[in-house]
Design a protein around this motif. Sequence first.
Motif, PDB file in Angstrom:
ATOM      1  N   ARG A 111     -65.392 -18.816 -48.938  1.00 34.57           N
ATOM      2  CA  ARG A 111     -66.184 -19.569 -49.928  1.00 34.57           C
ATOM      3  C   ARG A 111     -65.579 -19.464 -51.321  1.00 34.57           C
ATOM      4  O   ARG A 111     -65.499 -20.444 -52.057  1.00 34.57           O
ATOM      5  CB  ARG A 111     -67.635 -19.040 -49.937  1.00 34.57           C
ATOM      6  N   PHE A 112     -65.131 -18.262 -51.668  1.00 39.16           N
ATOM      7  CA  PHE A 112     -64.568 -18.057 -53.014  1.00 39.16           C
ATOM      8  C   PHE A 112     -63.258 -18.831 -53.187  1.00 39.16           C
ATOM      9  O   PHE A 112     -63.101 -19.622 -54.124  1.00 39.16           O
ATOM     10  CB  PHE A 112     -64.351 -16.550 -53.249  1.00 39.16           C
ATOM     11  N   GLY A 113     -62.316 -18.618 -52.257  1.00 40.09           N
ATOM     12  CA  GLY A 113     -61.013 -19.283 -52.355  1.00 40.09           C
ATOM     13  C   GLY A 113     -61.153 -20.795 -52.342  1.00 40.09           C
ATOM     14  O   GLY A 113     -60.512 -21.503 -53.125  1.00 40.09           O
ATOM     15  N   ILE A 155     -54.663 -18.110 -51.807  1.00 45.16           N
ATOM     16  CA  ILE A 155     -54.495 -17.504 -50.488  1.00 45.16           C
ATOM     17  C   ILE A 155     -55.826 -16.968 -49.996  1.00 45.16           C
ATOM     18  O   ILE A 155     -56.446 -16.113 -50.642  1.00 45.16           O
ATOM     19  CB  ILE A 155     -53.449 -16.376 -50.548  1.00 45.16           C
ATOM     20  N   ASP A 165     -62.347  -9.439 -46.569  1.00 45.60           N
ATOM     21  CA  ASP A 165     -62.620  -8.235 -45.769  1.00 45.60           C
ATOM     22  C   ASP A 165     -61.373  -7.417 -45.471  1.00 45.60           C
ATOM     23  O   ASP A 165     -61.435  -6.200 -45.398  1.00 45.60           O
ATOM     24  CB  ASP A 165     -63.303  -8.634 -44.445  1.00 45.60           C
ATOM     25  N   ALA A 190     -50.872 -20.058 -42.432  1.00 49.14           N
ATOM     26  CA  ALA A 190     -49.855 -19.002 -42.406  1.00 49.14           C
ATOM     27  C   ALA A 190     -50.526 -17.659 -42.613  1.00 49.14           C
ATOM     28  O   ALA A 190     -51.630 -17.575 -43.163  1.00 49.14           O
ATOM     29  CB  ALA A 190     -48.828 -19.229 -43.524  1.00 49.14           C
ATOM     30  N   ASP A 236     -54.280 -20.343 -45.440  1.00 45.80           N
ATOM     31  CA  ASP A 236     -55.230 -19.512 -44.696  1.00 45.80           C
ATOM     32  C   ASP A 236     -54.675 -19.277 -43.294  1.00 45.80           C
ATOM     33  O   ASP A 236     -53.889 -20.084 -42.784  1.00 45.80           O
ATOM     34  CB  ASP A 236     -56.612 -20.184 -44.618  1.00 45.80           C
TER      35      ASP A 236
HETATM   36  P1  ATP Z   1     -65.890 -15.376 -49.037  1.00 46.91           P
HETATM   37  O1  ATP Z   1     -64.959 -15.893 -50.097  1.00 46.91           O
HETATM   38  O2  ATP Z   1     -66.422 -16.474 -48.166  1.00 46.91           O
HETATM   39  O3  ATP Z   1     -66.923 -14.426 -49.556  1.00 46.91           O
HETATM   40  P2  ATP Z   1     -64.828 -13.083 -47.704  1.00 46.91           P
HETATM   41  O4  ATP Z   1     -64.808 -12.271 -48.951  1.00 46.91           O
HETATM   42  O5  ATP Z   1     -65.803 -12.706 -46.625  1.00 46.91           O
HETATM   43  O6  ATP Z   1     -64.951 -14.600 -48.027  1.00 46.91           O
HETATM   44  P3  ATP Z   1     -62.803 -13.252 -45.740  1.00 46.91           P
HETATM   45  O7  ATP Z   1     -63.631 -14.253 -44.965  1.00 46.91           O
HETATM   46  O8  ATP Z   1     -62.545 -11.949 -45.129  1.00 46.91           O
HETATM   47  O9  ATP Z   1     -63.371 -13.060 -47.165  1.00 46.91           O
HETATM   48  O10 ATP Z   1     -61.396 -13.900 -46.113  1.00 46.91           O
HETATM   49  C1  ATP Z   1     -61.295 -15.128 -46.762  1.00 46.91           C
HETATM   50  C2  ATP Z   1     -60.292 -16.010 -46.044  1.00 46.91           C
HETATM   51  O11 ATP Z   1     -59.030 -15.360 -46.044  1.00 46.91           O
HETATM   52  C3  ATP Z   1     -60.633 -16.294 -44.581  1.00 46.91           C
HETATM   53  O12 ATP Z   1     -60.731 -17.694 -44.394  1.00 46.91           O
HETATM   54  C4  ATP Z   1     -59.487 -15.695 -43.811  1.00 46.91           C
HETATM   55  O13 ATP Z   1     -59.100 -16.511 -42.680  1.00 46.91           O
HETATM   56  C5  ATP Z   1     -58.375 -15.661 -44.839  1.00 46.91           C
HETATM   57  N1  ATP Z   1     -57.376 -14.620 -44.558  1.00 46.91           N
HETATM   58  C6  ATP Z   1     -57.599 -13.345 -44.169  1.00 46.91           C
HETATM   59  N2  ATP Z   1     -56.418 -12.695 -43.997  1.00 46.91           N
HETATM   60  C7  ATP Z   1     -55.439 -13.587 -44.283  1.00 46.91           C
HETATM   61  C8  ATP Z   1     -54.008 -13.535 -44.280  1.00 46.91           C
HETATM   62  N3  ATP Z   1     -53.350 -12.428 -43.944  1.00 46.91           N
HETATM   63  N4  ATP Z   1     -53.317 -14.654 -44.628  1.00 46.91           N
HETATM   64  C9  ATP Z   1     -53.976 -15.787 -44.979  1.00 46.91           C
HETATM   65  N5  ATP Z   1     -55.310 -15.899 -44.986  1.00 46.91           N
HETATM   66  C10 ATP Z   1     -56.037 -14.822 -44.650  1.00 46.91           C
END
Ligand code: ATP
Length: 219
Positions: A15-17, A11, A79, A54, A35
């Motif tokens: 980049r990590f997911g 979920i 975030d 979703a 996502d």
């Molecule tokens: P990275 O893994 O790139 O470092 P990050 O830590 O900055 O990412 P985010 O970009 O805030 O994390 O979130 C990762 C992903 O989670 C984003 O693609 C975002 O669209 C998705 N995301 C955030 N909230 C939800 C949600 N409620 N349901 C599904 N996906 C979500």
Amino acid sequence: MPRNRKDFLVIGLGRFGESVARGLVERGHEVLAIDLDENIVRELSPIVTHAIQADATDESALESIGAGNFDVAIVAIGDDVHANTLVTLMLKELGVPCVISKSKSKVHGKILKKVGADRVVFPEWDMGSRLANSLLTSNVQDYLELAPNYSIMEIKAKNKWVGQTLAELNFRARFGVNVVAIMRNSDINPSPIAEDEISEGDILVVIGHNDDLEKMEEK
Ligand code: ATP
């Protein structure tokens, strides 16, 4: 019959997911990736088993995709700390046996544990400390913290170890660490025995307390 292949739910495809999802698919596992962002979902659709747009904080959405039937769920929302926490909680309530959640801070990590996360990972911190270790220690190839103060280290065989057996080197008694594998060229010996002799170029995979691993590396 035991299943080697597990079904994973990922979920949040930042980049990590995305990298977790790709890695699991490459190793032959089924991955359902979710996502909020439909562009991200479209991009990953050809790679993962299923990709769904979703909002994972919507409990009915999680139920309708059968989230509770997955063996392992990875919550890689970054975030939005509230969403990350809520999704972790709901996945545990739906009965997912193993929920792994990503966190950016130690405080949030504690909260995730409280709401039931089986494991919390801190990718930025972990990568930072691994890099620091590999920069500071010439023989150490890689380093993975397993639990606070305990790690697995890949260390290049020192010249003085070459030609000696594990029994002679006696790392367990000298440093309190265990050699769990020996890598030689592209082969790996996953259960080394006392009579195994170290050759030049071997890489030893060693587990132990960080202080003991450090001593072994220095000596
Ligand atoms: P990275 O893994 O790139 O470092 P990050 O830590 O900055 O990412 P985010 O970009 O805030 O994390 O979130 C990762 C992903 O989670 C984003 O693609 C975002 O669209 C998705 N995301 C955030 N909230 C939800 C949600 N409620 N349901 C599904 N996906 C979500």
